[in-house]
Design an enzyme around this catalytic site. Structure first.
Site, PDB file in Angstrom:
ATOM      1  N   TYR A 143       5.621  41.604 -44.756  1.00  0.00           N
ATOM      2  CA  TYR A 143       5.499  40.209 -45.210  1.00  0.00           C
ATOM      3  C   TYR A 143       5.345  40.182 -46.729  1.00  0.00           C
ATOM      4  O   TYR A 143       4.510  40.884 -47.289  1.00  0.00           O
ATOM      5  CB  TYR A 143       4.291  39.582 -44.517  1.00  0.00           C
ATOM      6  N   CYS A 144       6.178  39.362 -47.390  1.00  0.00           N
ATOM      7  CA  CYS A 144       6.090  39.152 -48.843  1.00  0.00           C
ATOM      8  C   CYS A 144       6.243  40.504 -49.553  1.00  0.00           C
ATOM      9  O   CYS A 144       7.201  41.226 -49.308  1.00  0.00           O
ATOM     10  CB  CYS A 144       4.777  38.442 -49.169  1.00  0.00           C
ATOM     11  N   LEU A 145       5.312  40.860 -50.430  1.00  0.00           N
ATOM     12  CA  LEU A 145       5.411  42.147 -51.127  1.00  0.00           C
ATOM     13  C   LEU A 145       5.309  43.322 -50.161  1.00  0.00           C
ATOM     14  O   LEU A 145       5.847  44.402 -50.428  1.00  0.00           O
ATOM     15  CB  LEU A 145       4.316  42.255 -52.196  1.00  0.00           C
TER      16      LEU A 145
ATOM     17  N   GLY B 199       6.828  43.355 -47.399  1.00  0.00           N
ATOM     18  CA  GLY B 199       8.210  43.523 -46.970  1.00  0.00           C
ATOM     19  C   GLY B 199       9.044  44.261 -48.000  1.00  0.00           C
ATOM     20  O   GLY B 199       9.897  45.095 -47.654  1.00  0.00           O
TER      21      GLY B 199
ATOM     22  N   LEU C 204       9.665  39.350 -43.772  1.00  0.00           N
ATOM     23  CA  LEU C 204       9.261  37.946 -43.778  1.00  0.00           C
ATOM     24  C   LEU C 204       9.051  37.489 -45.211  1.00  0.00           C
ATOM     25  O   LEU C 204       8.164  38.006 -45.911  1.00  0.00           O
ATOM     26  CB  LEU C 204       7.961  37.755 -42.979  1.00  0.00           C
TER      27      LEU C 204
END
Length: 589
Positions: free
Chosen positions: A320-322, A324, A348
């Site tokens: 998720y985010c960083l 990811g 994500l």
């Protein structure tokens, strides 16, 4: 004599270091007044714009003509309103779709309609003035336009009692009680900010008691992560486990909020064995922890632990985010080195190409990064308040001015909910890591351009061969969906892409049954031709509901047969359960 010369030379060598430290201290002091924004970067942007505008008489004439036309339109509108009491002539200008400040019916009446129309026309004129000036650096143009808009928003009629009809009506009806309540709210918020206490209402959302309550055990801990293994809730489970890698800019439990909107619980109840990384909240002692440490001590150590607990199975990884972005880097390095432990990758709201990384790029250039590094140099990390301030500025209308109006002028508190409470539970960023990823990813775009090094060798996303499921959100101001979509240009594997309603967080925390949720989904096979983002949206129909269900069905097909649940941890291999979930790292302030 020789020794004396050496001593003098040593002293001279230390002198520049002392001066450099003095510069850093001065920059740190300045940053406390500028909220971490480099005054040099701001001045260069405005100077670039001003000089080019001053030598562009055609642009100046265009702006004069626009001002005259707007004045005439406004005059005609005002005359119609004055001469036709009760009528509502067609306004000169409509607010942007995301601008909800002037949506009430009361804004359509005199004199408030004239106030907000005048403001919007002025705002539009300044947008014309700060954009389209020939010769201005694109980054400088975006900075000038953004900062000018922020300054103008301070003076929006919605922010003041005499020019906001809703506040005036509430004040008259309550005899000023709303302003008294607002004053008490302001004092309470100020007191909490001074003593470092979380916002009002967060007390009802306690980690491990009301949120982050999915049962599990911490089965591994090092100086950077805790690895949580969640207890099964079904008789049988799918053979392949799932690991979730949140960003270290957030506490992990955004994906394990209340039981009704917990992605972790949703997966466990569907029969998946789920592991979660919980990052340590860094302090000054972690100042030299870099991206390589987050990769090795984070993802790679977690994968080794999962392989020890569930031997011989491929692992489905979600970032998720960083988290990811880090997962994409790890997957590329593993593919390069012939490591086949990953079964699939889910990203994500995670970018892999940072060339068009949204309004966050306004804060990223050489001057700004140097200023930020000097700020972090003193304390060893980026403070939670400094980080939160940057995100608030990006959405100032929603996060600053609307809250000021609602809490302090209308005297009404927005009810606290789990996602808002999570948002108030911020984390810090280590000096070296924050500098590493801002420079290598945002500023230089090393990952997309094949220069990002893992163990002194570059990695390429084209090496990834496992299927990918990539989720983006329509209103994401942190990872704009068109930027996330660029994974199609970088990965030579099957990519299932989802564009869901909502923002960076609300679009991801999108449990089944949540009203108003919708998404688009499409799969590009490995040998399919590239489709640009706009064409993709035009030909991909929308679907009502939550993307969680589509992803779980995608994941289920790749997770093997059902089997008996694995044991919690693996004591004989050094992964004995050491604490109940949610662990201790998530509790660190």
């Amino acid at each position: 004599m020789t020794m004396r010369i050496r001593e003098d030379m040593d002293g001279e060598a230390d002198f520049p270091n002392a001066l450099s430290s003095m510069d850093k201290m001065i920059h740190t002091a300045i940053s406390r007044f500028t909220l971490g924004v480099s005054p040099a970067a701001l001045m260069m942007a405005y100077l670039d714009w001003l000089v080019h505008l001053s030598i562009s008489p055609a642009k100046q004439l265009e702006l004069v003509q626009k001002a005259l036309r707007k004045a005439v339109r406004f005059y005609v509108y005002a005359v119609k309103c004055a001469s036709q009491p009760g009528a509502q002539p067609c306004p000169c200008i409509e607010p942007l779709p995301q601008d909800k400040r002037f949506g009430g019916e009361e804004w359509r009446r005199m004199p408030f309609n004239l106030m907000y129309q005048s403001f919007l026309l002025t705002q539009q004129w300044f947008h014309n003035a700060t954009t389209g000036v020939h010769g201005v650096n694109r980054h400088h143009e975006e900075v000038v336009s953004f900062v000018t808009r922020q300054i103008l928003d301070i003076f929006a009629p919605s922010n003041f009692i005499p020019s906001n009809p809703e506040i005036l009506r509430k004040t008259l009806e309550s005899g000023g009680n709303n302003l008294f309540k607002g004053w008490l709210n302001l004092l309470e918020d100020w007191e909490r900010a001074v003593i470092g206490k979380k916002p009002v209402g967060t007390e009802q959302f306690e980690v491990g008691k009301t949120i982050a309550v999915t049962p599990g055990k911490v089965v591994f801990r090092n100086r950077l992560i805790e690895l949580i293994q969640y207890e099964p809730s079904t008789r049988d489970v799918y053979a392949d486990p799932v690991i979730i890698i949140p960003a270290w800019i957030m506490k992990y439990y955004i994906l394990d909020l209340s039981p009704h909107d917990s992605l972790v619980k949703y997966l466990v109840d569907k029969g998946h064995t789920v592991f979660m990384i919980s990052w340590k909240n860094p302090g000054p002692e972690e100042r030299d922890t870099g991206m390589g440490d987050y990769l090795e001590l984070g993802i790679m150590e977690a994968l080794r632990a999962i392989s020890g607990i569930i031997h011989g199975r491929r692992i489905h990884a979600l970032g998720y985010c960083l988290g990811g972005t880090l997962l994409a880097i790890a997957a590329a390095a593993m593919a390069r080195d012939g490591d086949g432990r990953l079964g699939s990758i889910t990203l994500l709201a995670a970018q892999t190409d940072f060339h068009e990384a949204g309004e966050l790029m306004l804060f990223i250039d050489e001057s700004q990064l140097a200023f930020l590094e000097d700020l972090m140099w003193e304390q060893g990390y980026l403070d939670t308040r400094q980080m939160a301030g940057a995100f608030q500025i990006l959405k100032s209308n929603d996060l600053i001015w609307s809250r000021m109006v609602h809490d302090y002028l209308l005297g009404e508190r927005e009810p606290m909910f789990d996602l808002m409470a999570w948002n108030a539970d911020a984390t810090r960023m280590p000096y070296r890591m924050h500098s590493d990823y801002l420079r290598s990813l945002f500023l230089n775009n090393d990952l997309a351009e094949g220069r990002f090094l893992v163990k002194d060798r570059p990695v390429s996303l084209t090496d990834i061969r496992v299927p990918m499921f990539v989720v983006s959100t329509e209103r994401d101001h942190v990872a704009p969906w068109r930027s996330v979509y660029k994974i199609h240009l970088l990965a030579d594997t099957e990519v299932t892409f989802v564009l869901t309603s909502g923002g960076h967080n609300t679009g991801i925390v999108s449990e089944p049954g949540h009203p108003g949720r919708s998404y688009r989904i499409g799969t590009r096979k490995e040998n399919d031709s590239y489709i640009d983002a706009e064409s993709w949206t035009a030909r991909t129909p929308g679907k009502e509901g939550s993307w969680w269900e589509a992803w779980e069905a995608w994941l289920r097909k790749r997770s093997g047969d059902k089997t008996a649940p694995p044991r919690m941890g693996a004591p004989k291999k050094g992964y004995a359960p050491i604490a109940d979930a949610p662990g201790i790292y998530v509790m660190q302030e």
